[in-house]
Scaffold this active site. Structure first.
Site, PDB file in Angstrom:
ATOM      1  N   HIS A 159       0.844  -1.212   0.000  1.00 59.04           N
ATOM      2  CA  HIS A 159       0.000   0.000   0.000  1.00 59.04           C
ATOM      3  C   HIS A 159       0.876   1.258   0.000  1.00 59.04           C
ATOM      4  O   HIS A 159       0.536   2.259  -0.616  1.00 59.04           O
ATOM      5  CB  HIS A 159      -0.886   0.037   1.249  1.00 59.04           C
ATOM      6  CG  HIS A 159      -2.049  -0.901   1.210  1.00 59.04           C
ATOM      7  ND1 HIS A 159      -3.159  -0.679   0.439  1.00 59.04           N
ATOM      8  CD2 HIS A 159      -2.279  -2.056   1.878  1.00 59.04           C
ATOM      9  CE1 HIS A 159      -4.034  -1.663   0.626  1.00 59.04           C
ATOM     10  NE2 HIS A 159      -3.526  -2.515   1.489  1.00 59.04           N
ATOM     11  N   GLU A 223      -5.995 -12.178   4.198  1.00 59.88           N
ATOM     12  CA  GLU A 223      -7.028 -11.133   4.035  1.00 59.88           C
ATOM     13  C   GLU A 223      -7.735 -11.297   2.695  1.00 59.88           C
ATOM     14  O   GLU A 223      -7.127 -11.070   1.635  1.00 59.88           O
ATOM     15  CB  GLU A 223      -6.373  -9.733   4.101  1.00 59.88           C
ATOM     16  CG  GLU A 223      -5.640  -9.474   5.408  1.00 59.88           C
ATOM     17  CD  GLU A 223      -4.905  -8.126   5.406  1.00 59.88           C
ATOM     18  OE1 GLU A 223      -4.740  -7.511   4.333  1.00 59.88           O
ATOM     19  OE2 GLU A 223      -4.495  -7.699   6.498  1.00 59.88           O
TER      20      GLU A 223
HETATM   21 ZN   LIG Z   1      -4.422  -4.208   2.280  1.00 57.97          ZN
END
Ligand SMILES: [Zn+2]
Length: 245
Positions: A159, A223
């Site tokens: 990110h 995730e």
């Molecule tokens: Zn992420």
């Protein structure tokens, strides 16, 4: 005589006007050139400062690594940037901007993936995109568990490189598909290998994963919402703040 007086009065006005016009024109050219140059530079220093003017441009001349707001390139996404609200695991707003900002190359891949989802009746909703390194430190302070939050003092998160997104899918009525857990659920129920879930949930996760992988994204084990763009590690870590209108 009257004619000469009139002429003498107007000549300076005409000369002054031409100079102003020339100055304005020069200013416009300079601004445009700066923006394009800024978008083609790379490296950490460029990402922090000079790359920023490229944010607002929808310009095919921008370098693949330039940051863009994806909403300037497509109206077909939904923004629900959780870290720009208090609705996140920190219960704290850490972004000034609630729009998805990402590298141009990643944005184009997302647009292509979203086109495939739209054909199936869905579209991408963003929970997170580019995340400044300083914000990564805030996340790490609250939840320093690798596998869920990347360590900002070692390699950082994709990110932070503008190459990862946290997403889900919504239907035509903008309702989120059931993915079994909410965003940032730090537990095994959010793992791709966890199958003790209704078949509809497994199908939804599979749909998200299949289409994203077809467009150059990779999932991570822990995730269901996180996708790294394949080449993202080559992008520099960045730390300019998220700012938008
Ligand atoms: Zn992420």
């Amino acid at each position: 005589m009257k004619y000469y007086i009139t002429l003498i009065f107007f000549i300076p006005v005409i000369i002054f006007s031409c100079q102003e016009s020339g100055k304005t024109s020069h200013k416009n050219v300079t601004a445009k050139t700066d923006s394009i140059n800024a978008g083609t530079k790379s490296g950490i220093a460029a990402d922090q400062t000079e790359n920023k003017p490229g944010l607002l441009l929808k310009n095919s001349d921008l370098h693949d690594s330039s940051f863009v707001f994806i909403k300037n390139w497509s109206d077909d996404f939904v923004d629900d940037m959780k870290y720009a609200t208090e609705d996140n695991f920190m219960k704290k707003k850490v972004y000034d901007c609630d729009q998805c900002m990402i590298r141009k190359k990643v944005a184009l891949a997302l647009i292509n993936a979203n086109r495939d989802f739209i054909k199936k009746g869905y579209r991408i909703k963003f929970f997170d995109c580019y995340r400044p390194l300083d914000v990564q430190k805030v996340l790490w302070e609250v939840y320093p568990v690798e596998g869920y939050v990347a360590n900002p003092y070692t390699s950082g998160s994709i990110h932070n490189r503008g190459g990862a997104v946290d997403i889900t899918l919504v239907d035509r009525e903008n309702r989120e598909l059931n993915m079994g857990t909410g965003f940032d659920h730090f537990g095994e129920e959010a793992h791709h290998a966890y199958t003790n879930l209704p078949q509809a949930v497994l199908n939804n996760r599979r749909l998200l994963k299949d289409v994203m992988e077809q467009h150059g994204f990779k999932s991570i084990k822990t995730e269901w919402w996180h996708y790294n763009f394949g080449e993202a590690r080559s992008f520099a870590l960045s730390n300019f703040p998220t700012e938008c209108d």
